[in-house]
Motif scaffolding. Structure first.
Motif, short mmCIF file in Angstrom:
data_model
loop_
_atom_site.label_atom_id
_atom_site.label_comp_id
_atom_site.label_asym_id
_atom_site.label_seq_id
_atom_site.Cartn_x
_atom_site.Cartn_y
_atom_site.Cartn_z
N TRP A 191 0.84 -1.22 0.00
CA TRP A 191 0.00 0.00 0.00
C TRP A 191 0.87 1.26 0.00
O TRP A 191 0.55 2.24 -0.69
N LEU A 192 1.95 1.25 0.77
CA LEU A 192 2.83 2.41 0.81
C LEU A 192 3.47 2.67 -0.55
O LEU A 192 3.54 3.82 -1.02
N GLN A 193 3.92 1.56 -1.20
CA GLN A 193 4.50 1.73 -2.54
C GLN A 193 3.46 2.25 -3.53
O GLN A 193 3.76 3.09 -4.39
N GLN A 194 2.21 1.77 -3.39
CA GLN A 194 1.15 2.26 -4.27
C GLN A 194 0.89 3.74 -4.03
O GLN A 194 0.68 4.52 -4.99
N LYS A 210 -7.33 17.83 -8.46
CA LYS A 210 -7.85 18.10 -7.12
C LYS A 210 -8.43 16.83 -6.50
O LYS A 210 -8.23 16.54 -5.31
N GLU A 211 -9.18 16.06 -7.33
CA GLU A 211 -9.74 14.81 -6.81
C GLU A 211 -8.65 13.84 -6.41
O GLU A 211 -8.73 13.19 -5.36
N LEU A 212 -7.60 13.75 -7.27
CA LEU A 212 -6.49 12.85 -6.93
C LEU A 212 -5.78 13.31 -5.66
O LEU A 212 -5.40 12.49 -4.81
N THR A 213 -5.62 14.62 -5.53
CA THR A 213 -4.96 15.15 -4.32
C THR A 213 -5.78 14.88 -3.07
O THR A 213 -5.26 14.46 -2.03
N GLU A 214 -7.11 15.13 -3.17
CA GLU A 214 -7.97 14.86 -2.02
C GLU A 214 -7.98 13.38 -1.66
O GLU A 214 -7.95 13.01 -0.48
N GLU A 215 -7.98 12.53 -2.70
CA GLU A 215 -7.95 11.09 -2.43
C GLU A 215 -6.64 10.69 -1.76
O GLU A 215 -6.61 9.88 -0.83
N PHE A 216 -5.53 11.32 -2.26
CA PHE A 216 -4.23 11.02 -1.66
C PHE A 216 -4.16 11.50 -0.22
O PHE A 216 -3.65 10.80 0.66
N VAL A 217 -4.71 12.69 0.04
CA VAL A 217 -4.69 13.24 1.40
C VAL A 217 -5.54 12.38 2.35
O VAL A 217 -5.19 12.13 3.50
N LYS A 218 -6.71 11.94 1.85
CA LYS A 218 -7.56 11.10 2.69
C LYS A 218 -6.92 9.75 2.97
O LYS A 218 -7.07 9.20 4.07
N SER A 219 -6.25 9.19 1.95
CA SER A 219 -5.69 7.84 2.12
C SER A 219 -4.39 7.84 2.93
O SER A 219 -4.09 6.86 3.60
N ALA A 220 -3.64 8.96 2.82
CA ALA A 220 -2.36 9.01 3.53
C ALA A 220 -2.55 9.66 4.89
O ALA A 220 -2.67 10.88 4.99
N GLY A 221 -2.61 8.88 5.94
CA GLY A 221 -2.78 9.41 7.28
C GLY A 221 -1.46 9.87 7.88
O GLY A 221 -0.38 9.58 7.36
N ALA A 222 -1.55 10.62 8.97
CA ALA A 222 -0.35 11.12 9.64
C ALA A 222 0.32 9.98 10.42
O ALA A 222 -0.33 9.21 11.12
N THR A 223 1.63 9.87 10.30
CA THR A 223 2.41 8.82 10.97
C THR A 223 3.08 9.38 12.22
O THR A 223 3.01 10.58 12.52
N GLU A 224 3.74 8.51 12.92
CA GLU A 224 4.44 8.93 14.13
C GLU A 224 5.61 9.84 13.80
O GLU A 224 5.94 10.74 14.57
N GLU A 225 6.22 9.66 12.62
CA GLU A 225 7.31 10.51 12.19
C GLU A 225 6.84 11.95 12.00
O GLU A 225 7.58 12.90 12.24
N PHE A 226 5.58 12.13 11.55
CA PHE A 226 5.03 13.48 11.36
C PHE A 226 4.93 14.21 12.69
O PHE A 226 5.21 15.41 12.78
#
Length: 381
Positions: free
Chosen positions: A165-168, A356-372
């Motif tokens: 999933w991360l590579q995708q 914009k749709e791709l960006t919103e989808e990317f933002v929704k799918s990529a959650g904040a990690t502990e590194e953030f």
């Protein structure tokens, strides 16, 4: 309609010349129409005194300005030195504060560090290490019958799936960057095309104006030639009239002393003493010929005027048709340009909406990690 009143640099220069001439004329009027200056003159001594006072004031003003400039330079140098000293002291103080924090205010030395230690779970033992862990009790609820013994395999599979999933997500982000660059390139191309269209329209408008100026110049030349021809014809007629007048005066009965002038109108055999000048048939014929010539000349003049009016009407119709055709061509090209701009804007809008749709989808799918979260609270700024 075609706008022929565009302010060009040449027109602005002409307007400036006209305004300068008008101001000069107004100054000249004030000088000439002033009776005191015109009749009495000016006081040269007073003018010299005023000039000397003005020169002294100018020198004092220059001296004050120079002193003020030097003072400003000194103040600026002092301010720069003070600012450098303040920055240097502030930097030194910040370094000392950071050094003190690194030595005596480490987060590991705090009493409540174990409450928000990010590695607390890594340091502490899990509730169940193995099936025969002596810490397990009946009331601990850590071991049950029928438990899944494939937990390690499942965890390994989940980690591999998370890697996929991360590579995708990384691939999608790279593709989004490529799409963004393509959209920016398309927008730049559209802007360049729009500028090129504007240049073409401007060159077309200049060409139309040049053709209109040439047509006006040709008409003015034709009108000038026609007027010169009329003037020459009028001069020739005047010369002929003068010659005829001189000839008639020379060959007339008054100077030639024709004896027929003494014949009375009451009878051919009666002679009067006032030297009556009668008219012979050949004289009447000459007058008749002159009248016919004048009639012919008037006829030629009316034909010339009609021809001039027809030429003027033809030239006016040609100029109007040329302007109308140029205006239609400009409107047609403007509509085509507007249509192309609309299509390009529509395509760009669709591309931006997709990005914009791709960006919103990317933002929704990529959650904040502990590194953030670990990147905050690292420095004083």
């Amino acid at each position: 309609m075609l706008n022929l009143f565009i302010s060009l640099p040449k027109d602005r220069r002409e307007a400036a010349k006209i305004e300068k001439a008008r101001q000069y004329e107004e100054t000249r009027k004030n000088r000439i129409f002033n009776p005191r200056i015109r009749l009495i003159g000016v006081d040269k001594d007073a003018l010299k005194k005023q000039m000397a006072e003005k020169k002294a004031r100018d020198e004092d003003e220059k001296a004050r300005e120079e002193a003020h400039r030097l003072k400003l330079l000194r103040d600026n140098e002092i301010a720069l030195e003070l600012e450098k000293e303040v920055v240097k002291r502030r930097r030194k103080l910040d370094e000392e504060i950071n050094e003190f924090r690194l030595q005596y205010q480490r987060k590991e030395d705090r009493r409540d560090f174990d409450l928000y230690d990010p590695d607390y779970l890594k340091k502490s033992l899990p509730a169940r290490v193995m099936d025969d862990d002596p810490r397990l009790s009946i009331s601990g609820a850590q071991k049950f019958e029928g438990e899944d013994m494939e937990a390690n395999k499942r965890k390994k599979y989940q980690m591999e799936q998370q890697k996929i999933w991360l590579q995708q997500q990384i691939d999608e982000r790279i593709q989004a960057e490529k799409d963004k660059k393509l959209a920016e390139f398309a927008y730049d191309e559209m802007v360049l095309a729009r500028d090129e269209r504007s240049k073409q329209l401007e060159s077309l408008e200049n060409e139309c104006k040049r053709q209109l100026d040439e047509a006006t110049a040709r008409f003015n030349q034709a009108l000038s030639a026609e007027q010169a021809t009329q003037r020459r014809m009028q001069e020739m007629r005047d010369l002929e009239d003068k010659r005829a007048e001189i000839y008639n005066a020379i060959t007339g009965d008054f100077l030639t002393e024709n004896p027929d002038t003494a014949i009375s109108c009451l009878g051919l055999n009666r002679i009067i003493g006032s030297q009556y000048k009668g008219m012979h048939p050949h004289e009447k014929e000459a007058i008749r010929k002159e009248q016919l010539q004048q009639i012919e000349e008037n006829k030629m003049k009316r034909e010339a005027e009609k021809k001039l009016e027809s030429d003027w009407a033809e030239l006016s119709n040609y100029m109007l048709s040329t302007v109308a055709l140029n205006e239609q061509e400009i409107k047609k090209r403007q509509r085509e340009l507007n249509r192309q701009l609309y299509e390009q804007n529509k395509l760009l809008c669709m591309q931006q909406r997709k990005n914009k749709e791709l960006t919103e989808e990317f933002v929704k799918s990529a959650g904040a990690t502990e590194e953030f979260y670990n990147q905050f609270n690292k420095s004083t700024r």
